[in-house]
Design a protein around this motif. Sequence first.
Motif, PDB file in Angstrom:
ATOM      1  N   PHE A  31       0.814  -1.306   0.262  1.00 31.94           N
ATOM      2  CA  PHE A  31       0.041   0.086  -0.299  1.00 31.94           C
ATOM      3  C   PHE A  31       0.837   1.783   0.287  1.00 31.94           C
ATOM      4  O   PHE A  31       1.442   1.719   0.861  1.00 31.94           O
ATOM      5  N   CYS A  32       1.624   1.851  -1.170  1.00 30.48           N
ATOM      6  CA  CYS A  32       2.199   2.994  -1.587  1.00 30.48           C
ATOM      7  C   CYS A  32       1.796   3.707  -2.620  1.00 30.48           C
ATOM      8  O   CYS A  32       1.325   3.571  -2.944  1.00 30.48           O
ATOM      9  N   ILE A  33       1.959   5.145  -2.609  1.00 30.74           N
ATOM     10  CA  ILE A  33       1.615   6.182  -3.435  1.00 30.74           C
ATOM     11  C   ILE A  33       1.908   4.808  -5.250  1.00 30.74           C
ATOM     12  O   ILE A  33       0.498   5.767  -5.373  1.00 30.74           O
ATOM     13  N   ARG A  34       2.807   4.595  -4.785  1.00 26.84           N
ATOM     14  CA  ARG A  34       2.948   4.236  -6.213  1.00 26.84           C
ATOM     15  C   ARG A  34       1.786   2.924  -6.427  1.00 26.84           C
ATOM     16  O   ARG A  34       0.938   3.671  -8.084  1.00 26.84           O
ATOM     17  N   ASN A  35       1.578   2.244  -6.173  1.00 21.61           N
ATOM     18  CA  ASN A  35       0.215   1.552  -6.381  1.00 21.61           C
ATOM     19  C   ASN A  35      -1.236   2.243  -6.535  1.00 21.61           C
ATOM     20  O   ASN A  35      -2.731   1.252  -6.627  1.00 21.61           O
ATOM     21  N   VAL A  36      -1.255   2.879  -5.541  1.00 19.90           N
ATOM     22  CA  VAL A  36      -2.592   3.553  -4.829  1.00 19.90           C
ATOM     23  C   VAL A  36      -2.683   4.540  -6.576  1.00 19.90           C
ATOM     24  O   VAL A  36      -4.227   4.638  -7.004  1.00 19.90           O
ATOM     25  N   LEU A  37      -1.844   4.720  -7.134  1.00 22.95           N
ATOM     26  CA  LEU A  37      -2.233   5.739  -8.448  1.00 22.95           C
ATOM     27  C   LEU A  37      -2.111   5.025  -9.265  1.00 22.95           C
ATOM     28  O   LEU A  37      -2.983   4.868 -10.544  1.00 22.95           O
ATOM     29  N   LYS A  38      -1.393   3.838  -9.414  1.00 24.08           N
ATOM     30  CA  LYS A  38      -1.601   2.697 -10.373  1.00 24.08           C
ATOM     31  C   LYS A  38      -3.299   2.259 -10.715  1.00 24.08           C
ATOM     32  O   LYS A  38      -4.091   1.937 -11.891  1.00 24.08           O
ATOM     33  N   PHE A  41      -5.283   5.310 -11.592  1.00 24.81           N
ATOM     34  CA  PHE A  41      -5.768   5.730 -13.217  1.00 24.81           C
ATOM     35  C   PHE A  41      -5.400   4.796 -13.856  1.00 24.81           C
ATOM     36  O   PHE A  41      -5.348   5.609 -15.351  1.00 24.81           O
ATOM     37  N   GLY A  42      -4.666   3.979 -13.439  1.00 26.19           N
ATOM     38  CA  GLY A  42      -4.267   2.802 -14.116  1.00 26.19           C
ATOM     39  C   GLY A  42      -3.262   3.524 -15.592  1.00 26.19           C
ATOM     40  O   GLY A  42      -2.523   3.889 -14.476  1.00 26.19           O
ATOM     41  N   SER A  43      -3.035   2.856 -16.579  1.00 27.72           N
ATOM     42  CA  SER A  43      -1.805   4.067 -17.457  1.00 27.72           C
ATOM     43  C   SER A  43      -2.168   4.943 -17.313  1.00 27.72           C
ATOM     44  O   SER A  43      -0.741   5.308 -18.047  1.00 27.72           O
ATOM     45  N   GLU A  44      -2.739   6.011 -17.321  1.00 30.04           N
ATOM     46  CA  GLU A  44      -2.435   7.097 -16.893  1.00 30.04           C
ATOM     47  C   GLU A  44      -1.297   7.157 -15.889  1.00 30.04           C
ATOM     48  O   GLU A  44      -0.842   8.331 -15.933  1.00 30.04           O
ATOM     49  N   ALA A  45      -0.843   6.747 -15.104  1.00 30.57           N
ATOM     50  CA  ALA A  45      -0.307   6.746 -13.699  1.00 30.57           C
ATOM     51  C   ALA A  45       1.171   6.507 -14.427  1.00 30.57           C
ATOM     52  O   ALA A  45       1.252   4.970 -13.680  1.00 30.57           O
ATOM     53  N   GLY A  46       1.829   6.843 -15.170  1.00 34.30           N
ATOM     54  CA  GLY A  46       3.197   6.926 -15.665  1.00 34.30           C
ATOM     55  C   GLY A  46       4.159   7.690 -14.429  1.00 34.30           C
ATOM     56  O   GLY A  46       3.570   8.157 -13.808  1.00 34.30           O
ATOM     57  N   ASP A  47       5.225   7.155 -14.847  1.00 31.00           N
ATOM     58  CA  ASP A  47       6.142   7.833 -13.818  1.00 31.00           C
ATOM     59  C   ASP A  47       6.362   9.637 -13.753  1.00 31.00           C
ATOM     60  O   ASP A  47       6.855  10.006 -12.669  1.00 31.00           O
ATOM     61  N   GLU A  48       5.835  10.066 -14.481  1.00 28.24           N
ATOM     62  CA  GLU A  48       5.552  12.208 -14.900  1.00 28.24           C
ATOM     63  C   GLU A  48       4.514  12.284 -13.437  1.00 28.24           C
ATOM     64  O   GLU A  48       4.777  12.810 -12.213  1.00 28.24           O
ATOM     65  N   LEU A  49       2.996  11.658 -14.217  1.00 28.50           N
ATOM     66  CA  LEU A  49       2.156  11.759 -12.952  1.00 28.50           C
ATOM     67  C   LEU A  49       2.855  10.818 -11.656  1.00 28.50           C
ATOM     68  O   LEU A  49       2.417  12.066  -9.908  1.00 28.50           O
ATOM     69  N   ILE A  50       3.705  10.367 -11.125  1.00 27.80           N
ATOM     70  CA  ILE A  50       3.203  10.196  -9.393  1.00 27.80           C
ATOM     71  C   ILE A  50       4.193  10.674  -9.081  1.00 27.80           C
ATOM     72  O   ILE A  50       4.951  10.693  -8.218  1.00 27.80           O
ATOM     73  N   ARG A  80      -4.295  15.704  -1.329  1.00 24.63           N
ATOM     74  CA  ARG A  80      -4.109  16.744  -1.692  1.00 24.63           C
ATOM     75  C   ARG A  80      -3.164  16.975  -2.763  1.00 24.63           C
ATOM     76  O   ARG A  80      -3.791  17.708  -4.127  1.00 24.63           O
ATOM     77  N   ALA A  81      -1.894  16.058  -2.997  1.00 33.02           N
ATOM     78  CA  ALA A  81      -1.531  16.613  -4.284  1.00 33.02           C
ATOM     79  C   ALA A  81      -1.950  16.003  -5.096  1.00 33.02           C
ATOM     80  O   ALA A  81      -1.923  16.514  -6.669  1.00 33.02           O
ATOM     81  N   ILE A  82      -2.672  14.689  -5.359  1.00 27.46           N
ATOM     82  CA  ILE A  82      -2.722  14.017  -6.077  1.00 27.46           C
ATOM     83  C   ILE A  82      -4.558  15.490  -6.547  1.00 27.46           C
ATOM     84  O   ILE A  82      -4.615  15.055  -8.001  1.00 27.46           O
ATOM     85  N   VAL A  83      -4.823  15.844  -6.340  1.00 24.60           N
ATOM     86  CA  VAL A  83      -5.870  16.913  -6.836  1.00 24.60           C
ATOM     87  C   VAL A  83      -5.343  18.021  -7.261  1.00 24.60           C
ATOM     88  O   VAL A  83      -5.621  18.234  -8.323  1.00 24.60           O
ATOM     89  N   ALA A  84      -4.269  18.548  -6.509  1.00 24.71           N
ATOM     90  CA  ALA A  84      -3.661  19.757  -7.263  1.00 24.71           C
ATOM     91  C   ALA A  84      -2.889  19.375  -8.646  1.00 24.71           C
ATOM     92  O   ALA A  84      -3.380  19.777  -9.313  1.00 24.71           O
ATOM     93  N   VAL A  85      -2.387  18.108  -8.807  1.00 22.07           N
ATOM     94  CA  VAL A  85      -1.791  17.703 -10.049  1.00 22.07           C
ATOM     95  C   VAL A  85      -3.251  17.128 -11.309  1.00 22.07           C
ATOM     96  O   VAL A  85      -3.164  17.554 -12.119  1.00 22.07           O
ATOM     97  N   ARG A  86      -3.950  16.318 -10.849  1.00 23.66           N
ATOM     98  CA  ARG A  86      -4.861  16.392 -11.521  1.00 23.66           C
ATOM     99  C   ARG A  86      -5.595  17.413 -11.737  1.00 23.66           C
ATOM    100  O   ARG A  86      -5.998  17.688 -13.066  1.00 23.66           O
TER     101      ARG A  86
END
Length: 121
Positions: A31-38, A41-50, A80-86
């Motif tokens: 349970f980490c940020i990388r796996n949560v984002l994947k 957001f699936g394929s949208e969760a690339g290295d840049e978004l993470i 907060r970061a997810i909302v800001a980035v998206r």
Amino acid sequence: MNIENNKSCFVRLWLRLERTRRLLGGQYKRFCIRNVLKAWFGSEAGDELIWQVCRLCEQEGYNELPVPSLYPLKHRELLRAIVAVRLGISFYRIDLKALDRAYSEAFPQSTPINKSKKGEG
């Protein structure tokens, strides 16, 4: 996933974070940020978004996250970061009072987050 800077969206995000924690645990995944984002957001969760989310919330992508209902502050910064980035807005334009109230609504048995209390009269 529709993301907005308001309380109803924040409640959905808090609840989804807990569901994702359980889902990842059931799959024996960290349970980490990388796996949560994947997961979200699936394929949208690339290295840049993470990278952008990790940079804003000042956490590392592979570090294990604690249980949201017990240790909410790291998750507060993550959401907060997810909302800001998206939304493409400043990290500082996120409605923190709504985010904190949403936590109390999503986890009514937990102690409320009191970070935004300063200045309330």
